[in-house]
Write a protein that holds these residues in place. Structure first.
Motif, PDB file in Angstrom:
ATOM      1  N   PHE A 243       0.843  -1.207   0.000  1.00  0.00           N
ATOM      2  CA  PHE A 243       0.000   0.000   0.000  1.00  0.00           C
ATOM      3  C   PHE A 243       0.876   1.254   0.000  1.00  0.00           C
ATOM      4  CE2 PHE A 243      -1.767   3.324   2.780  1.00  0.00           C
ATOM      5  CZ  PHE A 243      -2.901   3.689   2.065  1.00  0.00           C
ATOM      6  N   ALA A 244       1.873   1.280   0.880  1.00  0.00           N
ATOM      7  CA  ALA A 244       2.758   2.442   0.948  1.00  0.00           C
ATOM      8  C   ALA A 244       3.567   2.600  -0.335  1.00  0.00           C
ATOM      9  CB  ALA A 244       3.700   2.308   2.148  1.00  0.00           C
ATOM     10  N   ALA A 245       4.018   1.498  -0.902  1.00  0.00           N
ATOM     11  CA  ALA A 245       4.819   1.559  -2.129  1.00  0.00           C
ATOM     12  C   ALA A 245       4.005   2.096  -3.295  1.00  0.00           C
ATOM     13  CB  ALA A 245       5.352   0.166  -2.470  1.00  0.00           C
ATOM     14  N   GLN A 246       2.773   1.622  -3.445  1.00  0.00           N
ATOM     15  CA  GLN A 246       1.928   2.096  -4.537  1.00  0.00           C
ATOM     16  C   GLN A 246       1.580   3.572  -4.358  1.00  0.00           C
ATOM     17  OE1 GLN A 246      -0.932  -1.250  -4.100  1.00  0.00           O
ATOM     18  NE2 GLN A 246      -0.587  -1.656  -6.271  1.00  0.00           N
ATOM     19  N   GLY A 247       1.424   3.997  -3.098  1.00  0.00           N
ATOM     20  CA  GLY A 247       1.189   5.418  -2.851  1.00  0.00           C
ATOM     21  C   GLY A 247       2.400   6.268  -3.170  1.00  0.00           C
ATOM     22  N   GLY A 255       6.710  -3.408  -3.105  1.00  0.00           N
ATOM     23  CA  GLY A 255       6.298  -3.338  -1.707  1.00  0.00           C
ATOM     24  C   GLY A 255       6.509  -4.652  -0.987  1.00  0.00           C
ATOM     25  N   VAL A 256       6.186  -5.778  -1.649  1.00  0.00           N
ATOM     26  CA  VAL A 256       6.429  -7.094  -1.068  1.00  0.00           C
ATOM     27  C   VAL A 256       7.925  -7.322  -0.879  1.00  0.00           C
ATOM     28  CG1 VAL A 256       6.158  -9.576  -1.408  1.00  0.00           C
ATOM     29  CG2 VAL A 256       4.285  -8.033  -2.008  1.00  0.00           C
ATOM     30  N   ALA A 257       8.735  -6.820  -1.819  1.00  0.00           N
ATOM     31  CA  ALA A 257      10.187  -6.945  -1.689  1.00  0.00           C
ATOM     32  C   ALA A 257      10.692  -6.203  -0.450  1.00  0.00           C
ATOM     33  CB  ALA A 257      10.873  -6.410  -2.944  1.00  0.00           C
ATOM     34  N   LEU A 258      10.094  -5.067  -0.147  1.00  0.00           N
ATOM     35  CA  LEU A 258      10.479  -4.331   1.057  1.00  0.00           C
ATOM     36  C   LEU A 258      10.136  -5.127   2.312  1.00  0.00           C
ATOM     37  CD1 LEU A 258       9.346  -0.718   0.057  1.00  0.00           C
ATOM     38  CD2 LEU A 258      11.691  -1.605   0.170  1.00  0.00           C
ATOM     39  N   VAL A 308       8.314   6.343   1.238  1.00  0.00           N
ATOM     40  CA  VAL A 308       8.340   4.878   1.247  1.00  0.00           C
ATOM     41  C   VAL A 308       9.580   4.354   1.974  1.00  0.00           C
ATOM     42  CG1 VAL A 308       8.412   2.814  -0.197  1.00  0.00           C
ATOM     43  CG2 VAL A 308       7.021   4.763  -0.884  1.00  0.00           C
ATOM     44  N   TRP A 309      10.723   5.011   1.785  1.00  0.00           N
ATOM     45  CA  TRP A 309      11.946   4.528   2.423  1.00  0.00           C
ATOM     46  C   TRP A 309      11.814   4.572   3.945  1.00  0.00           C
ATOM     47  CZ3 TRP A 309      14.506   7.483   5.907  1.00  0.00           C
ATOM     48  CH2 TRP A 309      14.310   8.880   5.843  1.00  0.00           C
ATOM     49  N   ALA A 310      11.101   5.587   4.463  1.00  0.00           N
ATOM     50  CA  ALA A 310      10.937   5.704   5.912  1.00  0.00           C
ATOM     51  C   ALA A 310      10.000   4.614   6.442  1.00  0.00           C
ATOM     52  CB  ALA A 310      10.392   7.085   6.270  1.00  0.00           C
ATOM     53  N   VAL A 311       8.920   4.337   5.705  1.00  0.00           N
ATOM     54  CA  VAL A 311       8.002   3.276   6.116  1.00  0.00           C
ATOM     55  C   VAL A 311       8.724   1.933   6.089  1.00  0.00           C
ATOM     56  CG1 VAL A 311       5.784   2.169   5.681  1.00  0.00           C
ATOM     57  CG2 VAL A 311       6.072   4.603   5.172  1.00  0.00           C
TER      58      VAL A 311
END
Length: 414
Positions: A243-247, A255-258, A308-311
């Motif tokens: 969700f955060a990555a797509q935003g 996002g799954v990779a993160l 995204v990097w912070a999340v």
């Protein structure tokens, strides 16, 4: 060959290898969940219920196999359940056709996989030197975190090329390789205790003594609070980071990779937590890690609009702290419970822990559904959902302090 000639060199790396490969299965659903939710048009509560089914099956298995392992020996249980887990993983990959069948088959896989966990802990307790027991437990739990990360890495790397069902089949293959590696690991371990010793253990008496064992029960309740938070984190971290990555302009796969990266970082948490507990004491490490992860849990949802990097960085830190004390609960229990009823104690602890862990992903999904229906901004729903993970684990620090006081009275290392 005499018992003193065991364990043979290399037993711990081999045992950890089996754990890595088997542990690709518990996060398989979490990794593909965003894809399946789109494919099957699932609500968050439905998706969370499938993950909860895994933990429910795991809980039932852990309760049963602890008593069985006390009577027939953990080696036999560990070997058989490794094979059954591989078969169940294949059934889940090809048999899940909707949320109901997915929940039933994933619950079956959890039922089989539970037979590899508490017997594995018993094998560690029997084969590791007492002074290195915490470090060994940390390596075993860390191997699980590595397996969780490997599963998510495969999903992130191959989701554009393969349908999610083929991803599940690939994970089932890894679990089968883990079953094959089990035989090599068991051959290097000490033989199980003689049947004459375990046959004297009355299951009802062992259960009754465990329930009356105040330090063991305090540690088990602390573990239940820990599992509430940890199982919610494992189930929903990939979806939240997607969700955060797509935003932030990234893809769902990124996002799954993160999330996979967060699991890989958490391996260090298991290793550091186990080693620290050998040096500074079990209760001190459990208390520090549980308070720190609680703070992360209540803060994590509020970061939905951050870069995204912070999340992702917060997710990695949260994963590291949440897992840091996981092996320590097992080591602490092994420290205070006699070996002849350790399986029973692990069974009671597992029912409490994975019972809580079976509920929390579903409660998280319910909160997310409610928030998405009532809040104007979609990220606000995640704040509410992550708060359920933190609120349910507030019991942990209190029970850890109780465990510390009780073991100090007994004169044991807290």
């Amino acid at each position: 060959m005499s018992d003193t000639s065991f364990p043979r060199s290399g037993w711990l790396p081999l045992l950890c290898l089996t754990r890595v490969l088997q542990a690709t299965l518990p996060t398989a659903w979490a990794g593909i969940m965003p894809l399946v939710m789109q494919d099957w048009e699932l609500r968050a509560a439905q998706a969370g219920l499938v993950q909860s089914a895994w933990h429910a099956g795991y809980m039932v298995s852990l309760f049963c196999v602890g008593f069985i392992a006390d009577r027939v020996g953990p080696r036999r249980v560990f070997g058989l359940c490794s094979l059954l887990t591989a078969l169940a993983a294949g059934l889940f990959a090809w048999g899940a056709q909707g949320p109901v069948s997915a929940a039933l088959l994933y619950g079956l896989a959890g039922l089989c996989a539970g037979g590899c966990y508490s017997p594995g802990l018993q094998l560690l307790a029997r084969n590791a030197a007492p002074a290195a027991r915490g470090r060994s437990m940390g390596m075993f739990i860390g191997a699980g975190s590595l397996g969780y990360g490997v599963s998510l890495v495969l999903v992130a790397a191959l989701s554009d090329a393969l349908h999610w069902r083929w991803l599940l089949a690939l994970i089932a293959l890894l679990v089968a390789l883990g079953a094959a590696a089990t035989g090599f690991a068991l051959a290097r371990l000490r033989p199980d205790a003689p049947p004459a010793l375990v046959a004297d253990v009355c299951l009802r008496a062992a259960l009754a003594r465990t329930l009356k064992d105040k330090p063991a029960m305090a540690g088990s309740l602390a573990y239940a609070a820990h599992c509430w938070e940890l199982m919610a984190l494992w189930a929903w971290l990939p979806a939240y980071l997607a969700f955060a990555a797509q935003g932030g302009g990234l893809s769902l796969a990124q996002g799954v990779a993160l999330a996979a990266l967060a699991h890989l970082v958490s391996v260090a948490g298991s290793l550091l937590g186990g080693a620290a507990s050998d040096r500074y004491g079990r209760a001190q490490v459990m208390l520090a890690a549980s308070c720190a992860s609680l703070a992360c849990g209540f803060a994590f949802g509020w970061m939905w609009a951050a870069p995204v990097w912070a999340v992702a960085a917060m997710g990695a830190l949260y994963s590291l702290l949440a897992i840091a004390d996981s092996s320590v609960y097992s080591t602490a229990l092994a420290d205070v419970v006699p070996a002849e009823r350790l399986g029973a104690a692990f069974s009671v602890r597992s029912v409490l822990g994975f019972g809580a862990g079976a509920i929390s992903p579903w409660v998280f999904g319910l909160a997310l559904d409610w928030g998405q229906a009532h809040y104007a901004l979609p990220g606000q729903a995640w704040v509410l959902a992550w708060s359920t993970a933190g609120a349910g684990s507030l019991l942990g620090p209190w029970m850890i302090r109780r465990f510390q006081r009780l073991t100090s009275v007994r004169g044991e290392k807290p």
